[in-house]
Design a protein around this motif. Structure first.
Motif, mmCIF file in Angstrom:
data_model
loop_
_atom_site.group_PDB
_atom_site.id
_atom_site.type_symbol
_atom_site.label_atom_id
_atom_site.label_comp_id
_atom_site.label_asym_id
_atom_site.label_seq_id
_atom_site.Cartn_x
_atom_site.Cartn_y
_atom_site.Cartn_z
ATOM 1 N N MET A 166 -10.591 79.935 48.814
ATOM 2 C CA MET A 166 -11.477 78.990 49.711
ATOM 3 C C MET A 166 -13.057 78.900 49.187
ATOM 4 O O MET A 166 -13.505 80.104 48.723
ATOM 5 N N GLY A 167 -13.351 77.844 48.878
ATOM 6 C CA GLY A 167 -14.471 77.608 48.184
ATOM 7 C C GLY A 167 -15.502 77.572 49.189
ATOM 8 O O GLY A 167 -15.436 77.738 50.425
ATOM 9 N N PRO A 168 -16.902 77.495 48.829
ATOM 10 C CA PRO A 168 -18.117 77.564 49.678
ATOM 11 C C PRO A 168 -17.864 76.527 50.838
ATOM 12 O O PRO A 168 -18.411 77.081 52.059
ATOM 13 N N LEU A 169 -17.742 75.473 50.604
ATOM 14 C CA LEU A 169 -17.384 74.239 51.776
ATOM 15 C C LEU A 169 -16.309 74.703 52.778
ATOM 16 O O LEU A 169 -16.701 74.702 54.146
ATOM 17 N N ALA A 170 -15.144 75.262 52.447
ATOM 18 C CA ALA A 170 -14.295 75.745 53.194
ATOM 19 C C ALA A 170 -14.756 77.034 54.260
ATOM 20 O O ALA A 170 -14.680 76.967 55.510
ATOM 21 N N HIS A 171 -15.830 78.044 53.629
ATOM 22 C CA HIS A 171 -16.417 78.921 54.286
ATOM 23 C C HIS A 171 -17.413 78.191 55.234
ATOM 24 O O HIS A 171 -17.389 78.872 56.345
ATOM 25 N N GLU A 172 -18.066 77.135 54.898
ATOM 26 C CA GLU A 172 -18.841 76.603 55.863
ATOM 27 C C GLU A 172 -18.330 76.183 57.012
ATOM 28 O O GLU A 172 -18.629 76.309 58.240
ATOM 29 N N GLU A 173 -16.796 75.425 56.558
ATOM 30 C CA GLU A 173 -16.243 74.713 57.911
ATOM 31 C C GLU A 173 -15.739 76.151 58.858
ATOM 32 O O GLU A 173 -15.718 75.979 60.086
ATOM 33 N N ALA A 174 -15.473 77.121 58.204
ATOM 34 C CA ALA A 174 -15.003 78.328 59.323
ATOM 35 C C ALA A 174 -16.144 78.641 60.048
ATOM 36 O O ALA A 174 -16.143 79.146 61.240
ATOM 37 N N ALA A 175 -17.302 79.077 59.235
ATOM 38 C CA ALA A 175 -18.443 79.431 59.942
ATOM 39 C C ALA A 175 -18.860 78.560 61.129
ATOM 40 O O ALA A 175 -19.374 79.070 62.200
ATOM 41 N N THR A 212 -12.041 67.314 51.867
ATOM 42 C CA THR A 212 -13.098 67.351 51.270
ATOM 43 C C THR A 212 -13.465 68.874 50.241
ATOM 44 O O THR A 212 -13.812 68.947 49.239
ATOM 45 N N ALA A 213 -13.095 69.695 51.165
ATOM 46 C CA ALA A 213 -13.236 71.215 50.505
ATOM 47 C C ALA A 213 -12.363 71.220 49.398
ATOM 48 O O ALA A 213 -12.587 71.979 48.368
ATOM 49 N N ARG A 214 -11.189 70.690 49.717
ATOM 50 C CA ARG A 214 -9.758 70.855 48.778
ATOM 51 C C ARG A 214 -10.469 70.169 47.215
ATOM 52 O O ARG A 214 -10.255 70.510 46.247
ATOM 53 N N ALA A 215 -11.256 68.750 47.514
ATOM 54 C CA ALA A 215 -11.307 68.245 46.408
ATOM 55 C C ALA A 215 -12.646 68.652 45.574
ATOM 56 O O ALA A 215 -12.866 68.605 44.356
ATOM 57 N N ARG A 216 -13.292 69.566 46.176
ATOM 58 C CA ARG A 216 -14.435 70.256 45.452
ATOM 59 C C ARG A 216 -13.809 71.518 44.484
ATOM 60 O O ARG A 216 -14.588 72.067 43.842
#
Length: 279
Positions: free
Chosen positions: A254-263, A231-235
């Motif tokens: 890495m985009g914002p969604l990937a950062h949210e996943e890490a957080a 999902t993050a890749r698609a964004r």
């Protein structure tokens, strides 16, 4: 939405320093009086083009100051050669260490700049003997130099990457030992750790494989692997802040969604640790 901005409207990183370090870190500067969590890493930890990188998201979630010691293109030398950075990490309640590539640190083959770790300084006699046909004065960046060596002779180049891997594991073990079991090791990349060594120069963190991460497990309090989701890749770059000429660089991060996943993964781990400490 992707935010392509002008230089005048670029994202503000509020650069700051900690202690006597000459390195500028991402701010705003956090207080070091109360218990805090320190984050060490490279471009992803710094959060280039990201309004709220994962250290800032964790801070909101756990209610503790989170000190962002990430630096764009950093390697382990940034921490190990800077007493102020080591002191800041040593006084933290917990530390999060992003797995950084092995190319941006001094080793038996070449030396890097102590603060701008992606900058190539000089080749050792060992490297000059291994590649006598190369004029190393032409290089300014490690990745460029390594790319040229790989194209000349993959077999000889593999000797260099073997040295980088050995040096990286040894220094990571040292750092984790110094931190006394208070560090979370974070794999935050667009792919999981490869199952075997890879000498290619794409796909950060360079030259790190699963066995190298596993070798550190006993010295870390947690090891978290957060590869970019589909999902993050698609964004793509949606939600990132960059100018037109920075678009290619932004697409590799890495985009914002990937950062949210890490957080989210870090918040769960840190909350458990902090609750345990409070008991």
């Amino acid at each position: 939405m992707t935010y392509a901005v002008t230089a005048q409207g670029a994202l503000e990183y509020y650069p700051c320093r900690y202690g006597r370090s000459r390195v500028l870190f991402r701010g705003p500067r956090r207080p070091l009086d109360d218990p805090y969590i320190a984050f060490l890493g490279g471009t992803e930890t710094y959060g280039k083009f990201i309004e709220a990188p994962f250290p800032a998201l964790v801070e909101k979630a756990v209610g503790r100051p989170c000190v962002n010691l990430g630096v764009v293109n950093a390697g382990l030398d940034l921490c190990l050669n800077d007493p102020s950075v080591l002191d800041t990490m040593g006084r933290a309640a917990y530390c999060v260490i992003q797995v950084m590539g092995a190319q941006n640190m001094s080793n038996r083959y070449y030396s890097v700049h102590p603060r701008r770790n992606d900058r190539f300084l000089r080749a050792s006699e060992r490297l000059q003997e291994l590649f006598p046909e190369v004029d190393f004065t032409e290089f300014h960046f490690n990745r460029h130099m390594l790319g040229q060596l790989q194209s000349l002779c993959p077999d000889r180049f593999h000797k260099v990457t073997e040295e980088l891997r050995l040096a990286w594991v040894a220094r990571m073990k040292h750092l984790l030992t110094v931190l006394g079991g208070r560090a979370i090791l974070l794999w935050f990349a667009d792919h999981p750790p490869p199952s075997k060594p890879v000498d290619q120069l794409d796909g950060d963190p360079l030259f790190i494989d699963a066995s190298m991460v596993e070798a550190l497990r006993r010295r870390a309090i947690r090891v978290l692997e957060v590869p970019k989701s589909d999902t993050a890749r698609a964004r793509g770059t949606a939600g990132m802040h960059f100018s037109d000429f920075e678009a290619n660089a932004a697409a590799e991060l890495m985009g914002p969604l990937a950062h949210e996943e890490a957080a989210e993964a870090l918040t769960e781990a840190l909350t458990g640790l902090l609750e345990r400490d409070a008991r």
